[in-house]
Design an enzyme around this catalytic site. Structure first.
Site, PDB file in Angstrom:
ATOM      1  N   GLU A 316      34.490  38.852  52.531  1.00  0.00           N
ATOM      2  CA  GLU A 316      33.722  39.231  51.478  1.00  0.00           C
ATOM      3  C   GLU A 316      32.411  38.548  50.913  1.00  0.00           C
ATOM      4  OE1 GLU A 316      31.912  40.000  47.920  1.00  0.00           O
ATOM      5  OE2 GLU A 316      34.036  39.776  47.318  1.00  0.00           O
ATOM      6  N   CYS A 355      30.346  38.687  42.531  1.00  0.00           N
ATOM      7  CA  CYS A 355      29.630  39.211  43.607  1.00  0.00           C
ATOM      8  C   CYS A 355      29.236  40.769  43.228  1.00  0.00           C
ATOM      9  CB  CYS A 355      30.861  39.373  44.705  1.00  0.00           C
ATOM     10  SG  CYS A 355      31.711  38.002  44.999  1.00  0.00           S
TER      11      CYS A 355
END
Length: 569
Positions: A316, A355
């Site tokens: 990720e 994020c």
């Protein structure tokens, strides 16, 4: 960074696990039904606030010596880095001993050996370790883990609570339930046979490389594979080492056997090169920058011929997360207020260092003035400072490197955009960057394309009648596809956005900010330049750490080689 005498080892008084003499326990075990850990509020006068403040005072008054941990041995290499408080970068919280390439090789050997007993342990016994860790975390370890996250990573009490306490406990509890479901997923059998699936761990070790911004992610990346019978080499971010070490201590307290997870602080090449050069590498579990992930993937590809098995690659990475509003999002004052709150919280909580943080917004000209004024009013009330002051909404960015990067983007905003609020930074005491809102004239401006990972939010205003054109810009402007949100009262507008932006975000929100995914509710991950979308906090991630073996047992096999079609009339 300094050097000291040769390695020092500190052993734990635990005997090696041989598996000998263990009693058999039979049963189809069902783990406790998981539920999301309640979020404590830390309101003034609350018991949890008093406990957390006491822990912050205690932890802030000491300097922790953090070793490497290999096979239960605490290894002090004598090569150290300082771990500092980003609110006050002169305040040293810990000195961490970093791994040498030689120690990494020893850690791999130790982990692979430890896997023999760990993988042979019944799954419910592995699960019990992480269920106990979750209960310790939500109870006696809660303030300790939260305080270390606040001091080391510059999180407010709320941001630490939802991350280090709640999300991490959720990961451990829900992962156990997901693992039970995976193991129970068995094939059917026709008469005369019994078909089974053996959900084997990977053959080798998993390399877990974790980020600074989430303590929960840092602990989940090595433990999710471990739950499935794997062993892990864990390289935490240097700027997160205090809370990472506290988390490692918690796992030891929960009974994690020695050697299952090697804790290796270190510089990238010193750890990464020997790991990715080892033929026993079976998987990479990564959260961090897109550039680093691509570099590691290339290194794995270059070494592909020498690996015993094809490594699983799970990552990720970056994000350039969006909020787009349709003009119907301004149908009432309440709708406008909700949109403004989502923009402020989504863009500026934890200084934009999520994020998933909102980084680019697309607003129709018909409602932009009202939205803008509400956002600016909120921003004027956001206090920034040391997170130990519970009145502060924002803390610092993580370190000087991030601070200097954000300074460059602020200069860009001043030079080529319209800075509506913020736009300044002060690194005198801590790494503080003002929450900044900039309006651009070009939807392809660098501020709308590049990941900033800080409290810098860019807005582009589009003609209200050109909603679908704006959706096209959302989809194509940035290479990332992690999170995004649409605000609209008009259901046709919502449905249009969901269709046109189907591949633009792995986590898509309707009338909500694009942050705050909850384990068991919104599995997290994105595609394109944002990663492999293997959805942490779901069975999809755990499936990456098993290698199924099909077993067919024939209960009464044939005794004649002939088939009926061979018979002659």
């Amino acid at each position: 960074m300094g050097r000291a005498p040769p390695l020092r080892y500190q052993n734990r008084a635990f005997p090696p696990s041989t598996g000998a003499g263990m009693s058999a326990v039979d049963g189809l075990f069902t783990p406790p039904l998981p539920s999301n850990e309640p979020v404590l509020g830390y309101a003034a006068g609350s018991p949890e606030r008093a406990v957390l403040q006491a822990e912050l005072s205690r932890m802030g008054s000491e300097v922790v010596e953090i070793p490497c941990l290999v096979g239960g041995q605490e290894v002090y290499t004598g090569i150290t880095v300082d771990v500092t408080n980003p609110c006050d970068h002169r305040h040293v919280l810990a000195r961490a001993h970093v791994a040498t390439p030689e120690l990494v090789g020893h850690a791999i050997d130790t982990a692979v050996k430890a896997q023999q007993d760990w993988a042979a342990l019944p799954w419910q016994e592995r699960a019990a370790v992480f269920l106990r860790a979750a209960d310790l975390l939500s109870g006696p370890w809660r303030a300790r883990i939260n305080a270390s996250t606040m001091l080391c990573q510059g999180k407010t009490s709320h941001q630490a609570e939802i991350d280090a306490a709640c999300e991490l406990a959720d990961f451990w509890r829900f992962n156990v339930a997901y693992a039970a479901g995976i193991l129970a997923d068995q094939p059917g059998s026709n008469p005369g046979m019994w078909n089974r699936l053996d959900h084997r761990p990977l053959e080798g070790f998993v390399f877990a490389v974790t980020p600074f911004n989430f303590t929960s992610i840092a602990l989940n990346l090595p433990t999710a594979p471990a739950l499935m019978g794997n062993v892990a080499i864990w390289k935490p971010s240097t700027t997160q080492l205090l809370s990472a070490w506290e988390g490692m201590q918690l796992l030891r307290a929960a009974g994690l056997p020695d050697g299952v997870i090697a804790f290796l602080p270190g510089h990238g090449a010193d750890v990464g090169d020997p790991v990715m050069g080892d033929p026993r590498l079976a998987g990479l579990h990564f959260t961090g920058s897109t550039a680093t992930f691509r570099h590691m993937w290339r290194r794995i590809a270059d070494n592909l011929d020498q690996y015993r098995t094809y490594p699983r690659i799970v990552g990720e990475t970056g994000g350039k997360d969006f909020i787009i509003a349709h003009e119907s999002a301004g149908d009432s004052d309440a709708d406008l207020d909700r949109l403004a709150v989502a923009i402020a919280r989504g863009g500026f909580e934890y200084q934009g260092q999520k994020c998933s943080a909102a980084s680019r917004i697309y607003m129709p000209d018909s409602i932009w003035p009202a939205v803008r004024d509400r956002v600016l009013a909120i921003m004027s009330q956001l206090r920034m400072g040391d997170v130990r002051d519970f009145g502060n909404f924002l803390g610092p960015v993580i370190d000087e490197r991030a601070f200097r990067k954000h300074e460059e983007y602020l200069r860009l905003a001043h030079d080529s955009a319209h800075v509506l609020a913020g736009g300044e930074a002060d690194g005198t005491t801590g790494w503080f960057v003002q929450p900044t809102l900039a309006q651009v004239d070009d939807p392809n401006h660098r501020l709308m394309q590049e990941e900033i990972f800080g409290p810098v939010l860019s807005a582009w205003v589009y003609p209200a009648a050109r909603y679908e054109d704006a959706l096209e810009h959302v989809d194509n402007t940035s290479p990332y596809a992690l999170t995004g949100a649409v605000f609209a009262r008009d259901r046709y507008a919502v449905q249009t956005a969901m269709g046109r932006l189907r591949h633009a975000a792995g986590n898509f929100y309707v009338n909500d900010k694009p942050t705050g995914a909850v384990v068991g509710q919104q599995p997290f991950g994105g595609a394109r330049a944002s990663g492999t979308n293997d959805k942490a906090g779901s069975p999809l991630n755990l499936l990456r750490w098993v290698s199924p073996r099909t077993i067919k047992e024939t209960l009464a096999g044939p005794t004649d080689w002939r088939y009926p079609f061979l018979d002659q009339p």
